[in-house]
Design a protein around this motif. Sequence first.
Motif, mmCIF file in Angstrom:
data_model
loop_
_atom_site.group_PDB
_atom_site.id
_atom_site.type_symbol
_atom_site.label_atom_id
_atom_site.label_comp_id
_atom_site.label_asym_id
_atom_site.label_seq_id
_atom_site.Cartn_x
_atom_site.Cartn_y
_atom_site.Cartn_z
ATOM 1 N N ALA A 1 -2.474 -8.175 -12.146
ATOM 2 C CA ALA A 1 -3.689 -8.359 -11.348
ATOM 3 C C ALA A 1 -3.507 -9.383 -10.229
ATOM 4 O O ALA A 1 -3.792 -9.099 -9.068
ATOM 5 C CB ALA A 1 -4.850 -8.769 -12.253
ATOM 6 N N CYS A 2 -3.017 -10.573 -10.571
ATOM 7 C CA CYS A 2 -2.941 -11.635 -9.560
ATOM 8 C C CYS A 2 -1.517 -12.001 -9.146
ATOM 9 O O CYS A 2 -1.326 -12.750 -8.200
ATOM 10 C CB CYS A 2 -3.677 -12.885 -10.055
ATOM 11 S SG CYS A 2 -2.845 -13.765 -11.394
ATOM 12 N N GLY A 3 -0.513 -11.501 -9.865
ATOM 13 C CA GLY A 3 0.872 -11.762 -9.487
ATOM 14 C C GLY A 3 1.468 -13.041 -10.062
ATOM 15 O O GLY A 3 2.614 -13.368 -9.790
ATOM 16 N N LYS A 4 0.698 -13.779 -10.862
ATOM 17 C CA LYS A 4 1.197 -15.019 -11.487
ATOM 18 C C LYS A 4 2.416 -14.690 -12.347
ATOM 19 O O LYS A 4 2.426 -13.730 -13.099
ATOM 20 C CB LYS A 4 0.092 -15.635 -12.342
ATOM 21 C CG LYS A 4 0.504 -16.809 -13.182
ATOM 22 C CD LYS A 4 0.500 -18.081 -12.387
ATOM 23 C CE LYS A 4 0.744 -19.272 -13.314
ATOM 24 N NZ LYS A 4 0.743 -20.509 -12.577
ATOM 25 N N MET A 5 3.456 -15.508 -12.226
ATOM 26 C CA MET A 5 4.679 -15.312 -12.990
ATOM 27 C C MET A 5 4.909 -16.506 -13.905
ATOM 28 O O MET A 5 4.780 -17.650 -13.470
ATOM 29 C CB MET A 5 5.859 -15.148 -12.032
ATOM 30 C CG MET A 5 7.102 -14.648 -12.701
ATOM 31 S SD MET A 5 8.493 -14.417 -11.552
ATOM 32 C CE MET A 5 7.778 -13.471 -10.241
ATOM 33 N N ILE A 6 5.227 -16.218 -15.174
ATOM 34 C CA ILE A 6 5.557 -17.270 -16.132
ATOM 35 C C ILE A 6 6.855 -16.905 -16.840
ATOM 36 O O ILE A 6 7.235 -15.739 -16.893
ATOM 37 C CB ILE A 6 4.422 -17.511 -17.160
ATOM 38 C CG1 ILE A 6 4.167 -16.259 -18.003
ATOM 39 C CG2 ILE A 6 3.141 -17.961 -16.474
ATOM 40 C CD1 ILE A 6 3.228 -16.494 -19.173
ATOM 41 N N THR A 7 7.540 -17.888 -17.384
ATOM 42 C CA THR A 7 8.770 -17.656 -18.128
ATOM 43 C C THR A 7 8.440 -16.973 -19.449
ATOM 44 O O THR A 7 7.526 -17.379 -20.159
ATOM 45 C CB THR A 7 9.499 -18.986 -18.405
ATOM 46 O OG1 THR A 7 9.752 -19.627 -17.164
ATOM 47 C CG2 THR A 7 10.809 -18.751 -19.130
ATOM 48 N N HIS A 8 9.202 -15.914 -19.766
ATOM 49 C CA HIS A 8 9.015 -15.192 -21.017
ATOM 50 C C HIS A 8 9.360 -16.093 -22.201
ATOM 51 O O HIS A 8 10.375 -16.786 -22.188
ATOM 52 C CB HIS A 8 9.909 -13.950 -21.039
ATOM 53 C CG HIS A 8 9.933 -13.265 -22.362
ATOM 54 N ND1 HIS A 8 8.875 -12.521 -22.825
ATOM 55 C CD2 HIS A 8 10.865 -13.223 -23.323
ATOM 56 C CE1 HIS A 8 9.179 -12.046 -24.025
ATOM 57 N NE2 HIS A 8 10.386 -12.464 -24.347
ATOM 58 N N GLN A 9 8.505 -16.086 -23.203
ATOM 59 C CA GLN A 9 8.738 -16.855 -24.427
ATOM 60 C C GLN A 9 9.364 -15.946 -25.472
ATOM 61 O O GLN A 9 8.799 -14.893 -25.794
ATOM 62 C CB GLN A 9 7.425 -17.445 -24.951
ATOM 63 C CG GLN A 9 6.746 -18.389 -23.987
ATOM 64 C CD GLN A 9 7.617 -19.601 -23.666
ATOM 65 O OE1 GLN A 9 8.165 -20.259 -24.537
ATOM 66 N NE2 GLN A 9 7.740 -19.885 -22.379
ATOM 67 N N ARG A 10 10.506 -16.318 -26.008
ATOM 68 C CA ARG A 10 11.211 -15.522 -26.997
ATOM 69 C C ARG A 10 10.320 -15.236 -28.192
ATOM 70 O O ARG A 10 9.669 -16.134 -28.728
ATOM 71 C CB ARG A 10 12.464 -16.266 -27.448
ATOM 72 C CG ARG A 10 13.308 -15.468 -28.384
ATOM 73 C CD ARG A 10 14.559 -16.215 -28.726
ATOM 74 N NE ARG A 10 15.424 -15.391 -29.533
ATOM 75 C CZ ARG A 10 16.565 -15.778 -30.028
ATOM 76 N NH1 ARG A 10 16.992 -17.000 -29.785
ATOM 77 N NH2 ARG A 10 17.291 -14.969 -30.751
ATOM 78 N N GLY A 11 10.291 -13.978 -28.618
ATOM 79 C CA GLY A 11 9.522 -13.561 -29.789
ATOM 80 C C GLY A 11 8.069 -13.230 -29.487
ATOM 81 O O GLY A 11 7.343 -12.791 -30.370
ATOM 82 N N VAL A 12 7.639 -13.428 -28.246
ATOM 83 C CA VAL A 12 6.258 -13.126 -27.862
ATOM 84 C C VAL A 12 6.304 -12.088 -26.743
ATOM 85 O O VAL A 12 6.692 -12.410 -25.616
ATOM 86 C CB VAL A 12 5.513 -14.389 -27.376
ATOM 87 C CG1 VAL A 12 4.071 -14.051 -27.016
ATOM 88 C CG2 VAL A 12 5.568 -15.486 -28.414
ATOM 89 N N PRO A 13 5.911 -10.841 -27.012
ATOM 90 C CA PRO A 13 5.933 -9.831 -25.962
ATOM 91 C C PRO A 13 5.009 -10.211 -24.805
ATOM 92 O O PRO A 13 3.919 -10.756 -25.016
ATOM 93 C CB PRO A 13 5.411 -8.570 -26.655
ATOM 94 C CG PRO A 13 5.599 -8.814 -28.112
ATOM 95 C CD PRO A 13 5.492 -10.297 -28.302
ATOM 96 N N CYS A 14 5.432 -9.922 -23.593
ATOM 97 C CA CYS A 14 4.598 -10.212 -22.423
ATOM 98 C C CYS A 14 3.250 -9.506 -22.545
ATOM 99 O O CYS A 14 2.228 -10.047 -22.121
ATOM 100 C CB CYS A 14 5.303 -9.773 -21.146
ATOM 101 S SG CYS A 14 6.746 -10.779 -20.723
ATOM 102 N N SER A 15 3.243 -8.322 -23.140
ATOM 103 C CA SER A 15 2.003 -7.550 -23.266
ATOM 104 C C SER A 15 0.989 -8.213 -24.192
ATOM 105 O O SER A 15 -0.176 -7.824 -24.215
ATOM 106 C CB SER A 15 2.307 -6.142 -23.762
ATOM 107 O OG SER A 15 2.921 -6.183 -25.036
#
Length: 72
Positions: free
Chosen positions: A43-57
């Motif tokens: 929606a807004c394009g904000k990017m964060i670092t993926h956290q291991r074990g937690v799906p982005c979805s």
Amino acid sequence: MPNGDGTGPVSGTQGKGQGKRMGNSGGSKGKFAGSEGNCICPACGKMITHQRGVPCSETECPDCGVKMKRQR
């Protein structure tokens, strides 16, 4: 084939477990992208670092609350 000349016993299991490899042998990440990378808000394009074990979805955008997607 015990005799080495093709006259061995006939078996229903001959050749099973050989040949095709199951799994991801092409080097691509497939369905699961691993621990590195980023999550991005569609929606807004904000990017964060993926956290291991937690799906982005399953991660909500800290700015707008929309579910994040994995950056490709």
